[in-house]
Scaffold this active site. Structure first.
Site, PDB file in Angstrom:
ATOM      1  N   HIS A  95       0.949  -1.325  -0.014  1.00  0.00           N
ATOM      2  CA  HIS A  95       0.132   0.036  -0.087  1.00  0.00           C
ATOM      3  C   HIS A  95       0.806   1.270  -0.205  1.00  0.00           C
ATOM      4  O   HIS A  95       0.541   2.042  -0.754  1.00  0.00           O
ATOM      5  CB  HIS A  95      -0.917  -0.083   1.323  1.00  0.00           C
ATOM      6  N   GLU A  96       1.697   1.330   0.769  1.00  0.00           N
ATOM      7  CA  GLU A  96       2.630   2.492   0.899  1.00  0.00           C
ATOM      8  C   GLU A  96       3.581   2.698  -0.255  1.00  0.00           C
ATOM      9  O   GLU A  96       3.896   3.925  -0.676  1.00  0.00           O
ATOM     10  CB  GLU A  96       3.605   2.413   2.116  1.00  0.00           C
ATOM     11  N   HIS A 150      -5.717   7.580  -1.691  1.00  0.00           N
ATOM     12  CA  HIS A 150      -6.504   6.470  -1.529  1.00  0.00           C
ATOM     13  C   HIS A 150      -7.538   6.716  -2.489  1.00  0.00           C
ATOM     14  O   HIS A 150      -8.025   7.587  -2.747  1.00  0.00           O
ATOM     15  CB  HIS A 150      -7.082   7.160   0.036  1.00  0.00           C
ATOM     16  N   HIS A 189       1.499   4.516  -2.704  1.00  0.00           N
ATOM     17  CA  HIS A 189       1.710   6.160  -2.426  1.00  0.00           C
ATOM     18  C   HIS A 189       2.961   6.616  -2.744  1.00  0.00           C
ATOM     19  O   HIS A 189       2.966   7.671  -3.554  1.00  0.00           O
ATOM     20  CB  HIS A 189       1.643   6.464  -0.787  1.00  0.00           C
TER      21      HIS A 189
END
Length: 594
Positions: free
Chosen positions: A300-301, A310, A304
């Protein structure tokens, strides 16, 4: 007479070819997702986003024909020459869906094309017999199809573990576990990220072992020095501090304008002297941090880190196309390692499957739809996998992340950038933009692959003294060195003096210098592009809130590299107000002996 005969023969062949033209109904290519051969385009908030096929990456070709019962061949052309030909498998042999789910199609023939064939300007032609020559007049052939193949690029990722507050290999996790993601994980990441290849290796610094961390002013709290994780004021404070350090490391190594990513597993001890989990992750700007497991938090990071927001928030803002951050409407995925297709619905072996009806979006068949990895969907995968899938739309952000970067060609010792119009790389010469306002030479180094020390330090204008620290020095056997200015060198100072045409000191002034003393008592002075001034006023008033303990203007975190040809005896941060005027009256703000 001969010319007339040749003309008649050619026209006869063209007529036959037209009558025997293979009727192709649909052509798709699958890498991370199964998309139309011409790519896929979205228009959101007056912005066009386009997803292309990635060059130099294998791709599953899917094609449906008017006549399903025949056998077909595909030939791949480049520069009007056939570079390869393969027989397509009939629809019954289309790769299965994960967890033996519903089949993607019963009408598509398919074959996996090798990565060497996937190149810009390639052409595809279907025939009933294998094409071995370059004739485009084969009887029983299709028209040409033109895949939208774009940039080929390697995603390079550093891993740099942080061991904080007494954490070590024994009381947390050994370096052998934290220092990299391993080949099996890399293989799966390749199937989820839109890139040609992945190189994931331990950073030249190897690891960071620090007994303390100085936290910048944050959320209305002043800066503070902490020696255990329980002292943080909010859940993301330490992770935010780590990301800021990674920013300085990327800049010191000349990687700020590159596509090179960095992820730092965070291992720290609490007040009881035992390991405490970071409790999440944080990422952005090519950096990420979280736990050491390299599972959903890491995945997930790093989304980013490549610029992905998101998905639920983006949908609410009108900048993500699928409801509530889901994959409802996204194209199916494909995993070449397992040779299976990935539906947009949650598979039965997923941990999320049992209770998914509580909060999922449903498709037209009443199935729970996967959420994006960037919106709570990190666990929506079959039990055979480590990672779930992104939406097709999110690949556009990842592709653009790489298109806008500067690449160093190690084999040639030169830089290159991608031209999306010509679909090719061109040699790029780094230059200083905006007269040096935001740095020199596009943030690229002047020396590469040399031994360097990395010096990271903090300074608080308001104190207490413990907030101004020079961290333990880090050494790399293969690091890079940035261009810098020496305030003791009059020629250097002429280059950055306000009014000379340079804007180097216009962001906040040039009021600080690092002085390094080596073991032979030789000195090196490095002027920082950092000061106390208001923007665009290098000789004027100080910033607002410069002495406000809760303001970021009262705090400095910086990092630099210096050559490691000699041992360092001392590092000092000096106040050198308007350094181009001379630094004979410099004040020592922070000093540390080594």
């Amino acid at each position: 007479m001969k010319l007339v005969l040749i003309f008649l023969i050619i026209n006869f062949l063209l007529i036959i070819n037209c009558e025997n033209l293979i009727k192709v109904l649909d052509v798709r290519l699958a890498q991370t997702h199964i998309i139309p051969i011409e790519g896929k385009t979205w228009n959101l908030k007056n912005k066009t986003q386009h997803m292309s096929i990635i060059g130099n990456r294998r791709a599953l070709l899917l094609a449906s024909f008017e006549d399903l019962n025949k056998s077909y061949y595909v030939s791949i052309w480049l520069d009007n020459k056939i570079i390869g030909s393969l027989e397509l498998k009939d629809p019954s042999q289309l790769p299965q869906t994960e967890d033996n789910g519903e089949r993607y199609s019963t009408k598509h023939h398919s074959v996996l094309l090798p990565k060497e064939w996937i190149r810009p300007n390639m052409k595809i032609k279907f025939t009933l017999t294998e094409s071995k020559d370059n004739s485009s007049l084969n009887i029983d052939s299709s028209n040409f199809f033109y895949p939208d193949v774009s940039q080929d690029y390697t995603l390079k990722m550093w891993t740099l573990p942080f061991y904080l507050f007494g954490a070590n290999d024994t009381n947390t996790q050994p370096f052998s576990v934290t220092n990299g993601i391993g080949s099996e994980i890399t293989k799966e990441l390749m199937e989820r990220w839109s890139c040609s290849d992945i190189i994931a290796v331990n950073h030249p610094i190897q690891r960071i072992d620090w007994p303390y961390l100085v936290m910048e002013p944050r959320n209305g709290n002043p800066a503070m020095l902490i020696t255990n994780s329980d002292q943080k004021k909010d859940g993301y404070a330490i992770m935010n501090g780590v990301l800021n350090i990674l920013t300085e490391i990327r800049e010191a190594f000349g990687e700020s304008t590159s596509s090179i990513q960095i992820y730092s597993p965070l291992l720290h001890l609490g007040a009881n002297g035992k390991y405490t989990n970071p409790g999440g992750g944080l990422g952005g700007g090519s950096r990420g941090t979280g736990d050491h497991k390299y599972t959903f938090t890491f995945f997930h990071e790093q989304g980013h880190a490549m610029g992905l927001p998101h998905a639920g928030e983006a949908f609410a803002a009108g900048s993500y196309p699928y409801v509530n951050g889901s994959l409802l409407g996204s194209e199916w995925g494909y995993d070449a390692n397992h040779n299976e297709l990935l539906g947009t619905f949650i598979p039965p072996t997923s941990d999320q499957f049992k209770n998914c009806r509580r909060n999922s979006v449903f498709d037209s068949k009443g199935r729970c739809v996967k959420q994006s990895v960037m919106q709570g969907g990190a666990g929506d995968y079959s039990s055979k996998y480590r990672y779930s899938m992104f939406a097709d739309f999110e690949m556009t952000t990842i592709q653009n992340y790489f298109k806008n970067s500067i690449y160093y060609d190690q084999t040639k010792g030169t830089y290159k950038k991608w031209n999306d119009t010509s679909k090719s790389y061109f040699e790029y010469i780094p230059s200083t933009k905006n007269n040096g306002l935001w740095g020199l030479d596009d943030g690229t180094p002047i020396e590469r692959d040399i031994e360097v020390y990395t010096i990271l330090f903090t300074y608080s204008t308001v104190g207490p003294k413990e907030l101004s620290q020079i961290y333990p020095i880090l050494k790399s056997s293969k690091g890079n060195l940035m261009k810098r200015y020496d305030p003791t060198n009059k020629n250097d100072m002429k280059l950055i003096t306000p009014g000379s045409g340079s804007w180097y000191c216009f962001a906040s002034g040039c009021d600080y210098t690092v002085r390094v003393t080596f073991d032979d008592d030789s000195l090196e002075h490095i002027l920082l592009r950092q000061g106390k001034r208001k923007y665009w006023n290098p000789m004027g008033d100080f910033k607002e809130n410069l002495y406000n303990a809760t303001s970021s203007n009262s705090f400095i975190l910086r990092g630099i590299n210096v050559k490691a040809t000699k041992s360092i005896k001392k590092v000092e941060l000096l106040e050198t107000l308007m350094a181009w005027k001379g630094i004979s009256n410099a004040t020592v703000l922070v000093s540390k002996d080594f």
